[in-house]
Design a protein around this motif. Structure first.
Motif, short mmCIF file in Angstrom:
data_model
loop_
_atom_site.label_atom_id
_atom_site.label_comp_id
_atom_site.label_asym_id
_atom_site.label_seq_id
_atom_site.Cartn_x
_atom_site.Cartn_y
_atom_site.Cartn_z
N ILE A 181 60.56 -65.39 -1.17
CA ILE A 181 61.04 -64.29 -2.01
C ILE A 181 61.17 -63.01 -1.18
O ILE A 181 62.13 -62.27 -1.29
CB ILE A 181 60.09 -64.07 -3.20
N CYS A 182 60.17 -62.72 -0.34
CA CYS A 182 60.20 -61.55 0.53
C CYS A 182 59.94 -61.98 1.96
O CYS A 182 58.97 -62.70 2.22
CB CYS A 182 59.14 -60.52 0.11
N SER A 183 60.79 -61.58 2.89
CA SER A 183 60.61 -61.92 4.30
C SER A 183 61.25 -60.83 5.15
O SER A 183 61.76 -59.85 4.62
CB SER A 183 61.24 -63.28 4.61
N ASN A 184 61.23 -61.03 6.47
CA ASN A 184 61.76 -59.98 7.34
C ASN A 184 63.18 -60.24 7.81
O ASN A 184 63.67 -59.57 8.69
CB ASN A 184 60.83 -59.80 8.55
N ASP A 185 63.85 -61.26 7.26
CA ASP A 185 65.25 -61.46 7.65
C ASP A 185 66.18 -61.48 6.44
O ASP A 185 67.01 -60.61 6.25
CB ASP A 185 65.40 -62.71 8.53
N ILE A 186 66.05 -62.46 5.59
CA ILE A 186 66.86 -62.53 4.37
C ILE A 186 65.97 -63.01 3.24
O ILE A 186 65.21 -63.98 3.40
CB ILE A 186 68.08 -63.46 4.55
N ASP A 187 66.01 -62.37 2.11
CA ASP A 187 65.17 -62.77 0.99
C ASP A 187 65.82 -62.35 -0.33
O ASP A 187 66.74 -61.54 -0.36
CB ASP A 187 63.76 -62.18 1.11
N LEU A 188 65.33 -62.93 -1.40
CA LEU A 188 65.90 -62.69 -2.72
C LEU A 188 65.76 -61.23 -3.15
O LEU A 188 66.65 -60.68 -3.80
CB LEU A 188 65.24 -63.61 -3.75
N ASP A 189 64.64 -60.62 -2.79
CA ASP A 189 64.40 -59.23 -3.17
C ASP A 189 65.47 -58.32 -2.56
O ASP A 189 66.05 -57.47 -3.25
CB ASP A 189 63.01 -58.80 -2.71
N ILE A 213 68.46 -59.19 -1.31
CA ILE A 213 69.78 -59.55 -1.84
C ILE A 213 70.03 -58.83 -3.17
O ILE A 213 71.08 -58.22 -3.38
CB ILE A 213 69.89 -61.07 -2.05
N ASP A 214 69.02 -58.87 -4.04
CA ASP A 214 69.14 -58.21 -5.35
C ASP A 214 69.29 -56.69 -5.19
O ASP A 214 70.16 -56.07 -5.79
CB ASP A 214 67.90 -58.54 -6.18
N ASN A 215 68.44 -56.10 -4.34
CA ASN A 215 68.48 -54.65 -4.15
C ASN A 215 69.83 -54.18 -3.60
O ASN A 215 70.41 -53.19 -4.08
CB ASN A 215 67.37 -54.21 -3.18
N VAL A 216 70.34 -54.89 -2.59
CA VAL A 216 71.58 -54.49 -1.93
C VAL A 216 72.75 -54.53 -2.90
O VAL A 216 73.50 -53.55 -3.02
CB VAL A 216 71.85 -55.39 -0.70
N PHE A 217 72.92 -55.63 -3.61
CA PHE A 217 74.09 -55.76 -4.47
C PHE A 217 74.01 -54.89 -5.72
O PHE A 217 75.02 -54.37 -6.19
CB PHE A 217 74.33 -57.23 -4.82
N ARG A 218 72.82 -54.70 -6.25
CA ARG A 218 72.69 -53.80 -7.40
C ARG A 218 73.00 -52.37 -6.98
O ARG A 218 73.66 -51.62 -7.70
CB ARG A 218 71.28 -53.88 -7.99
N ALA A 219 72.53 -51.99 -5.78
CA ALA A 219 72.75 -50.61 -5.31
C ALA A 219 74.23 -50.33 -5.08
O ALA A 219 74.75 -49.32 -5.57
CB ALA A 219 71.95 -50.37 -4.03
N VAL A 220 74.92 -51.19 -4.33
CA VAL A 220 76.33 -50.91 -4.02
C VAL A 220 77.20 -50.99 -5.26
O VAL A 220 78.21 -50.28 -5.38
CB VAL A 220 76.88 -51.85 -2.92
N THR A 221 76.82 -51.84 -6.22
CA THR A 221 77.58 -51.92 -7.47
C THR A 221 77.39 -50.65 -8.29
O THR A 221 78.35 -50.07 -8.81
CB THR A 221 77.14 -53.14 -8.29
N ALA A 222 76.13 -50.17 -8.38
CA ALA A 222 75.85 -48.94 -9.12
C ALA A 222 76.50 -47.73 -8.47
O ALA A 222 76.91 -46.79 -9.16
CB ALA A 222 74.34 -48.73 -9.22
#
Length: 280
Positions: free
Chosen positions: A1-9, A11-20
């Motif tokens: 769920i959380c890591s130092n390369d790619i994780d679900l957290d 992914i969610d933060n990035v796409f929600r932010a750029v959409t908003a």
């Protein structure tokens, strides 16, 4: 769920932010499809090769988002001021000193129950509310092996180097005005505060990509090279000049010989971004 390369957290933060923010539109449902790419190969969490296109899209969008965040010097200054206030509170000798149990305080509670009850921190909060942010003396790009650890563990040394350069600049300014033989003790040296953004725009994905039992890596490099954006700020309402900044960078480079230190520049295209790597 959380890591130092790619994780679900992330992914969610990035796409929600750029959409908003209104800077990204897509009908591909990239976050959902990317989340479905995670798979177990034995005991390891890997990525399905069928999701490479979604991974690259996430990387592109992440670079766009963080580039816009890093390009806001005002936000960087505000974050620096909050950290500065918390440092004051942590070292306070009063009963209002920051406690270990304060981690659970909300932003509003932290401000009204702690920061506004300490004279030094109350003034910082007042400036933040008025948008009267600290002056940025230098905005630098630092790159090298284990750069994040090297810089974050030596911020005190960096602040002292910047303070020395600021003092030398102020002494020279007084001497230019005809005040010969200016004593260092007669020059009031303002505080200098250093802050760091770990550059997340090009973070390597070290998780293996799997297809029909065979694995590979999206990026072959196993280098420990990393990059940070280093900001030098002061509460003083005055900047130093270009020469003083050059002297500071030179002294900093002498202290961190294994790192590459250059000016970071804000670029203006379709969206603001930060371009590092150009020396003055």
């Amino acid at each position: 769920i959380c890591s130092n390369d790619i994780d679900l957290d992330n992914i969610d933060n990035v796409f929600r932010a750029v959409t908003a923010m209104g800077v990204y539109h897509s009908s591909q449902q990239v976050p959902e499809n990317l989340a479905k790419c995670f798979m177990f190969d034995g005991t390891r969490l890997c990525l399905d090769e069928g999701g490479i296109a979604f991974i690259k899209e996430w990387q592109r969008v992440r670079e766009l988002l963080y580039g816009m965040i890093y390009a806001s010097i005002q936000d960087f200054a505000q974050q620096t001021m909050l950290k500065h206030a918390l440092q004051h509170l942590a070292h306070s000798s009063t009963d209002n000193k920051l406690q270990e149990s304060d981690w659970c305080l909300t932003d509003d509670e932290l401000i009204h129950q702690r920061l506004l009850h300490e004279p030094a921190t109350a003034e910082i909060v007042r400036r933040m509310r008025l948008g009267n942010v600290y002056i940025c003396l230098a905005f630098l790009s630092v790159e090298g092996r284990e750069c994040v650890r090297e810089i974050t563990t030596r911020l005190g040394q960096i602040e002292q180097t910047a303070t020395d350069c600021f003092r030398d600049f102020l002494i020279k300014e007084k001497e230019k005005k005809g005040k010969c033989g200016v004593k260092e003790s007669s020059v009031k040296i303002p505080e200098v505060v250093a802050n760091v953004y770990p550059d997340k725009r090009h973070r390597l994905i070290r998780r293996p990509i799997v297809f029909m039992g065979h694995e590979r890596y999206l990026e072959e490099s196993t280098s420990l090279l990393s990059k940070v954006l280093l900001g030098i700020f002061t509460p003083y309402h005055r900047k130093w000049d270009t020469t003083a900044r050059k002297v500071f960078i030179k002294r900093l480079q002498e202290s961190f010989q294994d790192l590459r230190i250059t000016n970071a520049h804000i670029t203006r295209g379709q969206f603001p971004n930060v371009d590092g790597g150009r020396a003055e």
